[in-house]
Design a protein around this motif. Structure first.
Motif, mmCIF file in Angstrom:
data_model
loop_
_atom_site.group_PDB
_atom_site.id
_atom_site.type_symbol
_atom_site.label_atom_id
_atom_site.label_comp_id
_atom_site.label_asym_id
_atom_site.label_seq_id
_atom_site.Cartn_x
_atom_site.Cartn_y
_atom_site.Cartn_z
ATOM 1 N N LEU A 50 0.861 -1.181 0.000
ATOM 2 C CA LEU A 50 0.000 0.000 0.000
ATOM 3 C C LEU A 50 0.896 1.230 0.000
ATOM 4 O O LEU A 50 1.743 1.372 0.876
ATOM 5 C CB LEU A 50 -0.889 -0.007 1.240
ATOM 6 C CG LEU A 50 -1.759 1.224 1.477
ATOM 7 C CD1 LEU A 50 -2.756 1.388 0.352
ATOM 8 C CD2 LEU A 50 -2.461 1.098 2.815
ATOM 9 N N LYS A 51 0.735 2.084 -1.010
ATOM 10 C CA LYS A 51 1.570 3.294 -1.089
ATOM 11 C C LYS A 51 0.702 4.514 -1.290
ATOM 12 O O LYS A 51 -0.211 4.523 -2.114
ATOM 13 C CB LYS A 51 2.532 3.209 -2.273
ATOM 14 C CG LYS A 51 3.728 2.378 -2.035
ATOM 15 C CD LYS A 51 4.721 2.541 -3.181
ATOM 16 C CE LYS A 51 6.007 1.855 -2.818
ATOM 17 N NZ LYS A 51 7.040 2.104 -3.824
ATOM 18 N N ILE A 52 1.008 5.530 -0.527
ATOM 19 C CA ILE A 52 0.454 6.865 -0.755
ATOM 20 C C ILE A 52 1.640 7.808 -0.640
ATOM 21 O O ILE A 52 2.057 8.177 0.458
ATOM 22 C CB ILE A 52 -0.648 7.226 0.251
ATOM 23 C CG1 ILE A 52 -1.760 6.190 0.242
ATOM 24 C CG2 ILE A 52 -1.194 8.622 -0.060
ATOM 25 C CD1 ILE A 52 -2.845 6.426 1.275
ATOM 26 N N GLU A 53 2.217 8.131 -1.764
ATOM 27 C CA GLU A 53 3.446 8.917 -1.773
ATOM 28 C C GLU A 53 3.273 10.289 -1.132
ATOM 29 O O GLU A 53 4.172 10.790 -0.458
ATOM 30 C CB GLU A 53 3.984 9.029 -3.197
ATOM 31 C CG GLU A 53 4.478 7.693 -3.723
ATOM 32 C CD GLU A 53 5.029 7.772 -5.133
ATOM 33 O OE1 GLU A 53 5.137 8.887 -5.685
ATOM 34 O OE2 GLU A 53 5.355 6.710 -5.681
ATOM 35 N N ALA A 54 2.117 10.907 -1.310
ATOM 36 C CA ALA A 54 1.892 12.264 -0.799
ATOM 37 C C ALA A 54 2.006 12.356 0.722
ATOM 38 O O ALA A 54 2.306 13.424 1.253
ATOM 39 C CB ALA A 54 0.524 12.782 -1.251
ATOM 40 N N VAL A 55 1.776 11.221 1.413
ATOM 41 C CA VAL A 55 1.867 11.251 2.876
ATOM 42 C C VAL A 55 3.002 10.368 3.395
ATOM 43 O O VAL A 55 3.116 10.132 4.594
ATOM 44 C CB VAL A 55 0.528 10.844 3.544
ATOM 45 C CG1 VAL A 55 -0.556 11.843 3.188
ATOM 46 C CG2 VAL A 55 0.133 9.427 3.179
ATOM 47 N N GLY A 56 3.829 9.863 2.479
ATOM 48 C CA GLY A 56 4.984 9.059 2.877
ATOM 49 C C GLY A 56 4.629 7.674 3.389
ATOM 50 O O GLY A 56 5.370 7.102 4.187
ATOM 51 N N LEU A 57 3.516 7.117 2.928
ATOM 52 C CA LEU A 57 3.087 5.799 3.383
ATOM 53 C C LEU A 57 3.543 4.717 2.421
ATOM 54 O O LEU A 57 3.328 4.809 1.206
ATOM 55 C CB LEU A 57 1.558 5.743 3.503
ATOM 56 C CG LEU A 57 0.956 4.378 3.848
ATOM 57 C CD1 LEU A 57 1.381 3.932 5.243
ATOM 58 C CD2 LEU A 57 -0.554 4.424 3.723
ATOM 59 N N SER A 58 4.174 3.695 2.944
ATOM 60 C CA SER A 58 4.492 2.468 2.215
ATOM 61 C C SER A 58 4.379 1.340 3.224
ATOM 62 O O SER A 58 5.144 1.274 4.193
ATOM 63 C CB SER A 58 5.894 2.517 1.621
ATOM 64 O OG SER A 58 6.149 1.320 0.905
ATOM 65 N N TYR A 59 3.394 0.472 3.021
ATOM 66 C CA TYR A 59 3.099 -0.567 4.000
ATOM 67 C C TYR A 59 2.851 -1.882 3.282
ATOM 68 O O TYR A 59 2.038 -1.952 2.360
ATOM 69 C CB TYR A 59 1.865 -0.172 4.819
ATOM 70 C CG TYR A 59 1.592 -1.090 5.979
ATOM 71 C CD1 TYR A 59 2.313 -0.969 7.161
ATOM 72 C CD2 TYR A 59 0.630 -2.079 5.890
ATOM 73 C CE1 TYR A 59 2.074 -1.806 8.237
ATOM 74 C CE2 TYR A 59 0.386 -2.928 6.963
ATOM 75 C CZ TYR A 59 1.114 -2.784 8.127
ATOM 76 O OH TYR A 59 0.872 -3.629 9.185
#
Length: 68
Positions: A50-59
């Motif tokens: 799961l990635k949301i680059e705008a919030v720095g999430l990579s899980y």
């Protein structure tokens, strides 16, 4: 931030992820079964990132899917 709008949008996205993921997994497992590459296996390992680059999430989410 509008919590209600965020929640509804998030739920819509997660529903799309779930439906699309299930369809793609089913198609891939059926194809692998038909070509014999799953012979003798009762489960397969799966991983979702799961990635949301705008919030720095990579899980990463790891799991096992039983096929028999």
């Amino acid at each position: 931030m509008d919590e209600d709008a965020f929640n509804m949008s998030l739920r819509k996205f997660l529903k799309k992820v779930g439906v699309t993921s299930q369809r793609e997994i089913e198609q891939a497992v059926r194809a692998a079964h038909e070509n014999g590459s799953l012979s003798g296996k009762s489960s397969v390992q799966a991983k979702v990132t799961l990635k949301i680059e705008a919030v720095g999430l990579s899980y990463d989410i790891d799991g096992e899917i039983n096929i028999s």
